[in-house]
Motif scaffolding. Structure first.
Motif, PDB file in Angstrom:
ATOM      1  N   ASP A 167       0.805  -1.228   0.000  1.00 47.41           N
ATOM      2  CA  ASP A 167       0.000   0.000   0.000  1.00 47.41           C
ATOM      3  C   ASP A 167       0.835   1.274   0.000  1.00 47.41           C
ATOM      4  O   ASP A 167       0.286   2.372   0.124  1.00 47.41           O
ATOM      5  CB  ASP A 167      -0.944   0.002   1.207  1.00 47.41           C
ATOM      6  CG  ASP A 167      -1.942  -1.145   1.143  1.00 47.41           C
ATOM      7  OD1 ASP A 167      -2.330  -1.524   0.019  1.00 47.41           O
ATOM      8  OD2 ASP A 167      -2.327  -1.670   2.199  1.00 47.41           O
ATOM      9  N   ALA A 168       2.137   1.152  -0.141  1.00 50.44           N
ATOM     10  CA  ALA A 168       3.007   2.335  -0.192  1.00 50.44           C
ATOM     11  C   ALA A 168       2.756   3.091  -1.499  1.00 50.44           C
ATOM     12  O   ALA A 168       2.167   2.559  -2.439  1.00 50.44           O
ATOM     13  CB  ALA A 168       4.467   1.910  -0.103  1.00 50.44           C
ATOM     14  N   ARG A 169       3.197   4.335  -1.551  1.00 49.97           N
ATOM     15  CA  ARG A 169       3.049   5.135  -2.770  1.00 49.97           C
ATOM     16  C   ARG A 169       3.645   4.394  -3.965  1.00 49.97           C
ATOM     17  O   ARG A 169       3.122   4.421  -5.061  1.00 49.97           O
ATOM     18  CB  ARG A 169       3.732   6.482  -2.577  1.00 49.97           C
ATOM     19  CG  ARG A 169       3.471   7.446  -3.693  1.00 49.97           C
ATOM     20  CD  ARG A 169       3.885   8.865  -3.287  1.00 49.97           C
ATOM     21  NE  ARG A 169       4.327   9.574  -4.459  1.00 49.97           N
ATOM     22  CZ  ARG A 169       5.579   9.761  -4.819  1.00 49.97           C
ATOM     23  NH1 ARG A 169       6.539   9.323  -4.057  1.00 49.97           N
ATOM     24  NH2 ARG A 169       5.881  10.408  -5.905  1.00 49.97           N
ATOM     25  N   VAL A 170       4.763   3.742  -3.726  1.00 52.35           N
ATOM     26  CA  VAL A 170       5.367   2.830  -4.694  1.00 52.35           C
ATOM     27  C   VAL A 170       5.516   1.502  -3.969  1.00 52.35           C
ATOM     28  O   VAL A 170       6.280   1.409  -3.006  1.00 52.35           O
ATOM     29  CB  VAL A 170       6.749   3.346  -5.167  1.00 52.35           C
ATOM     30  CG1 VAL A 170       7.419   2.328  -6.059  1.00 52.35           C
ATOM     31  CG2 VAL A 170       6.612   4.670  -5.884  1.00 52.35           C
ATOM     32  N   PRO A 171       4.778   0.461  -4.393  1.00 46.93           N
ATOM     33  CA  PRO A 171       4.866  -0.822  -3.694  1.00 46.93           C
ATOM     34  C   PRO A 171       6.298  -1.353  -3.669  1.00 46.93           C
ATOM     35  O   PRO A 171       6.999  -1.305  -4.676  1.00 46.93           O
ATOM     36  CB  PRO A 171       3.969  -1.743  -4.525  1.00 46.93           C
ATOM     37  CG  PRO A 171       3.093  -0.836  -5.300  1.00 46.93           C
ATOM     38  CD  PRO A 171       3.861   0.421  -5.520  1.00 46.93           C
ATOM     39  N   VAL A 172       6.730  -1.826  -2.508  1.00 46.92           N
ATOM     40  CA  VAL A 172       8.094  -2.319  -2.361  1.00 46.92           C
ATOM     41  C   VAL A 172       8.122  -3.612  -1.562  1.00 46.92           C
ATOM     42  O   VAL A 172       7.198  -3.919  -0.818  1.00 46.92           O
ATOM     43  CB  VAL A 172       9.024  -1.293  -1.659  1.00 46.92           C
ATOM     44  CG1 VAL A 172       9.234  -0.066  -2.498  1.00 46.92           C
ATOM     45  CG2 VAL A 172       8.517  -0.929  -0.293  1.00 46.92           C
ATOM     46  N   ILE A 173       9.205  -4.332  -1.743  1.00 48.12           N
ATOM     47  CA  ILE A 173       9.554  -5.452  -0.879  1.00 48.12           C
ATOM     48  C   ILE A 173      10.762  -4.962  -0.090  1.00 48.12           C
ATOM     49  O   ILE A 173      11.762  -4.546  -0.681  1.00 48.12           O
ATOM     50  CB  ILE A 173       9.896  -6.708  -1.688  1.00 48.12           C
ATOM     51  CG1 ILE A 173       8.672  -7.177  -2.492  1.00 48.12           C
ATOM     52  CG2 ILE A 173      10.396  -7.813  -0.759  1.00 48.12           C
ATOM     53  CD1 ILE A 173       8.962  -8.317  -3.445  1.00 48.12           C
ATOM     54  N   LYS A 174      10.655  -4.965   1.223  1.00 51.12           N
ATOM     55  CA  LYS A 174      11.738  -4.485   2.083  1.00 51.12           C
ATOM     56  C   LYS A 174      12.448  -5.688   2.692  1.00 51.12           C
ATOM     57  O   LYS A 174      11.816  -6.660   3.079  1.00 51.12           O
ATOM     58  CB  LYS A 174      11.200  -3.600   3.201  1.00 51.12           C
ATOM     59  CG  LYS A 174      10.663  -2.273   2.735  1.00 51.12           C
ATOM     60  CD  LYS A 174      10.163  -1.467   3.938  1.00 51.12           C
ATOM     61  CE  LYS A 174      10.009  -0.020   3.607  1.00 51.12           C
ATOM     62  NZ  LYS A 174      11.224   0.736   3.627  1.00 51.12           N
ATOM     63  N   PHE A 175      13.763  -5.579   2.804  1.00 50.65           N
ATOM     64  CA  PHE A 175      14.542  -6.616   3.471  1.00 50.65           C
ATOM     65  C   PHE A 175      15.926  -6.087   3.806  1.00 50.65           C
ATOM     66  O   PHE A 175      16.328  -5.016   3.338  1.00 50.65           O
ATOM     67  CB  PHE A 175      14.636  -7.900   2.628  1.00 50.65           C
ATOM     68  CG  PHE A 175      15.210  -7.720   1.255  1.00 50.65           C
ATOM     69  CD1 PHE A 175      16.573  -7.830   1.020  1.00 50.65           C
ATOM     70  CD2 PHE A 175      14.375  -7.459   0.175  1.00 50.65           C
ATOM     71  CE1 PHE A 175      17.092  -7.686  -0.264  1.00 50.65           C
ATOM     72  CE2 PHE A 175      14.878  -7.306  -1.109  1.00 50.65           C
ATOM     73  CZ  PHE A 175      16.245  -7.419  -1.321  1.00 50.65           C
TER      74      PHE A 175
END
Length: 145
Positions: free
Chosen positions: A17-25
């Motif tokens: 749901d971020a302004r730009v969808p991301v995968i964080k790690f």
């Protein structure tokens, strides 16, 4: 599944749901935000040039365009600084400083990564012969006055 099985990878989670969808790690102590974007291509070429405008053709979703423009902005900034190594050192310190003070986040009204990078690049352009510690001093002077 591919990322989850990588050795040295921790804290894997998505932010759809971020302004730009991301995968964080975190990969071996390095925080990574992996942007997700759709293109109009059936498959990406092995030699993908993100600077080529054809990549954006047929991409109608503004979220996807924003995500694809991220690396383009980075490459443009790097082309415009006189010393890439000094810029990267300065930017790393500024980001660390901002995170530790809780002033690093677009979502809560503070500058985010791109804004800090533009500010750091400006300092590097104004003072092309300075080393990173001197650039940092000029950064604080420039943006507090």
């Amino acid at each position: 599944a591919i990322l989850k099985d990588q050795e040295g990878l921790e804290n894997l989670h998505s932010v759809p749901d971020a302004r730009v969808p991301v995968i964080k790690f975190t990969y071996k102590t390095i925080d990574v935000d992996l942007g997700i974007a759709r293109t109009a291509h059936d498959a990406l070429p092995e030699e993908l040039d993100v600077m080529h405008d054809d990549l954006l053709k047929g991409v109608n979703d503004t979220t996807d365009v924003t995500c694809l423009n991220g690396p383009r902005v980075t490459f443009e900034l790097l082309k415009r600084v006189p010393n890439r190594e000094h810029f990267c050192i300065l930017l790393r310190f500024i980001k660390l400083w901002a995170r530790r003070r809780g002033i690093y986040a677009n979502i809560v009204g503070f500058p985010g990564g791109v804004a800090w990078a533009i500010m750091a690049a400006k300092v590097c352009q104004l003072y092309p012969n300075m080393i990173p510690s001197q650039l940092l001093e000029k950064f604080y002077f420039l943006y507090t006055n």
